[in-house]
Scaffold this motif. Structure first.
Motif, PDB file in Angstrom:
ATOM      1  N   THR A 127      63.034 -74.778 -52.479  1.00 44.30           N
ATOM      2  CA  THR A 127      64.044 -75.821 -52.579  1.00 44.30           C
ATOM      3  C   THR A 127      65.107 -75.415 -53.597  1.00 44.30           C
ATOM      4  O   THR A 127      64.807 -74.767 -54.603  1.00 44.30           O
ATOM      5  N   LEU A 128      66.333 -75.785 -53.313  1.00 48.02           N
ATOM      6  CA  LEU A 128      67.463 -75.497 -54.193  1.00 48.02           C
ATOM      7  C   LEU A 128      68.200 -76.797 -54.457  1.00 48.02           C
ATOM      8  O   LEU A 128      68.616 -77.483 -53.517  1.00 48.02           O
ATOM      9  N   HIS A 129      68.335 -77.165 -55.740  1.00 48.65           N
ATOM     10  CA  HIS A 129      68.936 -78.440 -56.132  1.00 48.65           C
ATOM     11  C   HIS A 129      68.237 -79.605 -55.423  1.00 48.65           C
ATOM     12  O   HIS A 129      68.876 -80.586 -55.019  1.00 48.65           O
ATOM     13  N   GLY A 130      66.910 -79.472 -55.239  1.00 52.13           N
ATOM     14  CA  GLY A 130      66.127 -80.537 -54.642  1.00 52.13           C
ATOM     15  C   GLY A 130      66.138 -80.582 -53.132  1.00 52.13           C
ATOM     16  O   GLY A 130      65.494 -81.447 -52.529  1.00 52.13           O
ATOM     17  N   ILE A 131      66.836 -79.659 -52.485  1.00 51.92           N
ATOM     18  CA  ILE A 131      66.931 -79.636 -51.023  1.00 51.92           C
ATOM     19  C   ILE A 131      66.163 -78.432 -50.493  1.00 51.92           C
ATOM     20  O   ILE A 131      66.388 -77.296 -50.937  1.00 51.92           O
ATOM     21  N   GLU A 132      65.246 -78.669 -49.541  1.00 49.53           N
ATOM     22  CA  GLU A 132      64.463 -77.573 -48.984  1.00 49.53           C
ATOM     23  C   GLU A 132      65.342 -76.662 -48.131  1.00 49.53           C
ATOM     24  O   GLU A 132      66.122 -77.122 -47.293  1.00 49.53           O
ATOM     25  N   LEU A 133      65.202 -75.363 -48.360  1.00 54.07           N
ATOM     26  CA  LEU A 133      65.973 -74.378 -47.612  1.00 54.07           C
ATOM     27  C   LEU A 133      65.243 -74.015 -46.325  1.00 54.07           C
ATOM     28  O   LEU A 133      64.016 -73.945 -46.288  1.00 54.07           O
ATOM     29  N   ALA A 134      66.012 -73.777 -45.266  1.00 50.31           N
ATOM     30  CA  ALA A 134      65.437 -73.416 -43.968  1.00 50.31           C
ATOM     31  C   ALA A 134      65.417 -71.895 -43.827  1.00 50.31           C
ATOM     32  O   ALA A 134      66.466 -71.244 -43.881  1.00 50.31           O
ATOM     33  N   PHE A 135      64.230 -71.340 -43.685  1.00 52.91           N
ATOM     34  CA  PHE A 135      64.067 -69.907 -43.456  1.00 52.91           C
ATOM     35  C   PHE A 135      63.268 -69.699 -42.180  1.00 52.91           C
ATOM     36  O   PHE A 135      62.440 -70.538 -41.810  1.00 52.91           O
ATOM     37  N   THR A 136      63.472 -68.565 -41.517  1.00 55.42           N
ATOM     38  CA  THR A 136      62.543 -68.171 -40.464  1.00 55.42           C
ATOM     39  C   THR A 136      61.224 -67.787 -41.138  1.00 55.42           C
ATOM     40  O   THR A 136      61.200 -67.477 -42.335  1.00 55.42           O
ATOM     41  N   PRO A 137      60.106 -67.815 -40.420  1.00 53.16           N
ATOM     42  CA  PRO A 137      58.826 -67.446 -41.042  1.00 53.16           C
ATOM     43  C   PRO A 137      58.857 -66.063 -41.698  1.00 53.16           C
ATOM     44  O   PRO A 137      58.333 -65.877 -42.800  1.00 53.16           O
ATOM     45  N   LYS A 138      59.473 -65.088 -41.036  1.00 52.34           N
ATOM     46  CA  LYS A 138      59.519 -63.734 -41.598  1.00 52.34           C
ATOM     47  C   LYS A 138      60.391 -63.690 -42.848  1.00 52.34           C
ATOM     48  O   LYS A 138      60.024 -63.072 -43.860  1.00 52.34           O
ATOM     49  N   ASP A 139      61.539 -64.350 -42.805  1.00 48.10           N
ATOM     50  CA  ASP A 139      62.428 -64.374 -43.978  1.00 48.10           C
ATOM     51  C   ASP A 139      61.745 -65.072 -45.145  1.00 48.10           C
ATOM     52  O   ASP A 139      61.875 -64.653 -46.294  1.00 48.10           O
ATOM     53  N   LEU A 140      61.016 -66.149 -44.847  1.00 48.03           N
ATOM     54  CA  LEU A 140      60.315 -66.873 -45.907  1.00 48.03           C
ATOM     55  C   LEU A 140      59.235 -66.001 -46.529  1.00 48.03           C
ATOM     56  O   LEU A 140      59.073 -65.961 -47.755  1.00 48.03           O
ATOM     57  N   ILE A 181      68.729 -64.292 -45.980  1.00 48.28           N
ATOM     58  CA  ILE A 181      68.222 -64.963 -47.181  1.00 48.28           C
ATOM     59  C   ILE A 181      69.355 -65.213 -48.165  1.00 48.28           C
ATOM     60  O   ILE A 181      69.467 -66.294 -48.753  1.00 48.28           O
ATOM     61  N   ARG A 182      70.213 -64.222 -48.358  1.00 48.42           N
ATOM     62  CA  ARG A 182      71.349 -64.398 -49.263  1.00 48.42           C
ATOM     63  C   ARG A 182      72.251 -65.530 -48.801  1.00 48.42           C
ATOM     64  O   ARG A 182      72.795 -66.286 -49.615  1.00 48.42           O
ATOM     65  N   ARG A 183      72.414 -65.646 -47.501  1.00 43.47           N
ATOM     66  CA  ARG A 183      73.245 -66.733 -46.968  1.00 43.47           C
ATOM     67  C   ARG A 183      72.621 -68.089 -47.309  1.00 43.47           C
ATOM     68  O   ARG A 183      73.321 -69.034 -47.662  1.00 43.47           O
ATOM     69  N   SER A 184      71.296 -68.171 -47.219  1.00 41.85           N
ATOM     70  CA  SER A 184      70.613 -69.423 -47.557  1.00 41.85           C
ATOM     71  C   SER A 184      70.705 -69.732 -49.044  1.00 41.85           C
ATOM     72  O   SER A 184      70.687 -70.902 -49.445  1.00 41.85           O
ATOM     73  N   LEU A 185      70.812 -68.680 -49.869  1.00 42.58           N
ATOM     74  CA  LEU A 185      70.842 -68.852 -51.320  1.00 42.58           C
ATOM     75  C   LEU A 185      72.261 -68.874 -51.887  1.00 42.58           C
ATOM     76  O   LEU A 185      72.443 -68.757 -53.102  1.00 42.58           O
ATOM     77  N   GLU A 186      73.269 -69.041 -51.036  1.00 45.33           N
ATOM     78  CA  GLU A 186      74.645 -68.901 -51.492  1.00 45.33           C
ATOM     79  C   GLU A 186      75.027 -69.923 -52.566  1.00 45.33           C
ATOM     80  O   GLU A 186      75.951 -69.684 -53.352  1.00 45.33           O
ATOM     81  N   ASN A 187      74.314 -71.051 -52.632  1.00 46.84           N
ATOM     82  CA  ASN A 187      74.618 -72.059 -53.656  1.00 46.84           C
ATOM     83  C   ASN A 187      73.731 -71.933 -54.897  1.00 46.84           C
ATOM     84  O   ASN A 187      73.793 -72.788 -55.786  1.00 46.84           O
ATOM     85  N   TRP A 188      72.923 -70.886 -54.953  1.00 48.44           N
ATOM     86  CA  TRP A 188      72.114 -70.634 -56.144  1.00 48.44           C
ATOM     87  C   TRP A 188      73.023 -70.017 -57.203  1.00 48.44           C
ATOM     88  O   TRP A 188      73.632 -68.970 -56.967  1.00 48.44           O
ATOM     89  N   PRO A 189      73.168 -70.643 -58.366  1.00 51.69           N
ATOM     90  CA  PRO A 189      74.099 -70.123 -59.383  1.00 51.69           C
ATOM     91  C   PRO A 189      73.802 -68.672 -59.748  1.00 51.69           C
ATOM     92  O   PRO A 189      72.648 -68.306 -60.008  1.00 51.69           O
ATOM     93  N   ALA A 190      74.846 -67.855 -59.777  1.00 46.55           N
ATOM     94  CA  ALA A 190      74.678 -66.433 -60.081  1.00 46.55           C
ATOM     95  C   ALA A 190      74.100 -66.214 -61.471  1.00 46.55           C
ATOM     96  O   ALA A 190      73.464 -65.181 -61.732  1.00 46.55           O
ATOM     97  N   ALA A 191      74.297 -67.165 -62.359  1.00 46.67           N
ATOM     98  CA  ALA A 191      73.769 -67.024 -63.711  1.00 46.67           C
ATOM     99  C   ALA A 191      72.252 -67.173 -63.751  1.00 46.67           C
ATOM    100  O   ALA A 191      71.617 -66.787 -64.739  1.00 46.67           O
ATOM    101  N   GLU A 192      71.659 -67.741 -62.676  1.00 44.31           N
ATOM    102  CA  GLU A 192      70.206 -67.958 -62.647  1.00 44.31           C
ATOM    103  C   GLU A 192      69.463 -66.814 -61.963  1.00 44.31           C
ATOM    104  O   GLU A 192      68.319 -66.525 -62.296  1.00 44.31           O
ATOM    105  N   GLY A 193      70.112 -66.187 -60.998  1.00 46.90           N
ATOM    106  CA  GLY A 193      69.439 -65.093 -60.316  1.00 46.90           C
ATOM    107  C   GLY A 193      70.164 -64.650 -59.062  1.00 46.90           C
ATOM    108  O   GLY A 193      71.138 -65.274 -58.641  1.00 46.90           O
ATOM    109  N   GLU A 194      69.658 -63.581 -58.447  1.00 46.74           N
ATOM    110  CA  GLU A 194      70.264 -63.028 -57.234  1.00 46.74           C
ATOM    111  C   GLU A 194      69.326 -61.972 -56.652  1.00 46.74           C
ATOM    112  O   GLU A 194      68.438 -61.462 -57.345  1.00 46.74           O
ATOM    113  N   ILE A 195      69.546 -61.658 -55.373  1.00 49.61           N
ATOM    114  CA  ILE A 195      68.868 -60.517 -54.764  1.00 49.61           C
ATOM    115  C   ILE A 195      69.819 -59.332 -54.866  1.00 49.61           C
ATOM    116  O   ILE A 195      70.919 -59.365 -54.313  1.00 49.61           O
TER     117      ILE A 195
END
Length: 227
Positions: A144-157, A199-213
């Motif tokens: 979950t990101l900012h309290g919202i569950e992210l949608a991944f395919t099983p393999k991506d997850l 995965i990066r597309r799903s994490l696009e709203n994850w602040p860069a200051a917190e982490g990244e792939i």
């Protein structure tokens, strides 16, 4: 008994796959057109879909897109098209595996079992981790990101959970293939690149200051967490 939805317009192929899957203790539903496949998917809620590409009505690609908009249900593509571009298209759109016709029914059953094992796999270790606003729950198999569950395919997850389990460690494509896709995987390691892109597309709203792939050219990938 896990329910498998076979979407295949060639009746002899569908019958053979149904017989082999039922012999392996699966419950099987069949659809023979794209429109029927959509209706069956919504009503059956299958554990996995075997999906032909060339179908009357909606194509396999459009059905795969429909499934991915609603569900992380594993999908194995079936097609007579052997070109690499078609395989990459399936992986890019979120297919979990790709089998080219003609195939041996026993191999399809083995692939179904392998994909189901991987999609049900829960990584051992700490059950819950927070990476800033990103919460990874290994027991619930959710991110979950900012309290919202992210949608991944099983393999991506599975890939993301593996990277999260070993944050700040770099893994080669070969290592990720072995850990996530399995030793029996025979496809291109390009599948890793495509999964990381999604995965990066799903994490696009994850602040860069917190982490990244991060990509390390010639080495592989790392989930960098800045704590």
């Amino acid at each position: 008994m896990k329910n498998i939805l076979i979407v295949e317009d060639e009746l002899p192929i569908s019958r053979v796959l149904k017989a082999y899957l039922e012999k392996s203790q699966f419950q099987v539903e069949q659809a023979f057109t794209g429109d029927e496949a959509v209706r069956k998917f919504d009503t059956v809620n299958p554990a996995l879909v075997l999906l032909d590409v060339m179908l009357p009505g909606k194509s396999g690609w459009s059905i795969l897109e429909y499934i991915r908009q609603k569900s992380s249900c594993p999908v194995i593509m079936l097609t007579a098209l052997g070109q690499i571009d078609n395989k990459l298209m399936g992986l890019h759109q979120g297919a979990d595996d790709y089998i080219t016709k003609p195939f041996i029914a026993d191999e399809v059953v083995a692939r179904v079992q392998a994909v189901l094992r991987r999609s049900a796999h829960i990584i051992q270790g700490d059950q819950l981790r927070h990476f800033g606003s990103l919460k990874v729950d290994f027991k619930a198999y959710t991110v979950t990101l900012h309290g919202i569950e992210l949608a991944f395919t099983p393999k991506d997850l599975s890939l993301f959970l593996f990277l999260a389990q070993y944050k700040n460690q770099t893994f080669t494509r070969e290592q990720l293939i072995e850990q996530v896709w399995g030793m029996d995987y025979e496809g291109s390691d390009r599948a890793v690149d495509l999964a990381i892109k999604r995965i990066r597309r799903s994490l696009e709203n994850w602040p860069a200051a917190e982490g990244e792939i991060r990509t390390y050219r010639g080495l592989g990938y790392k989930l960098c967490v800045y704590e």
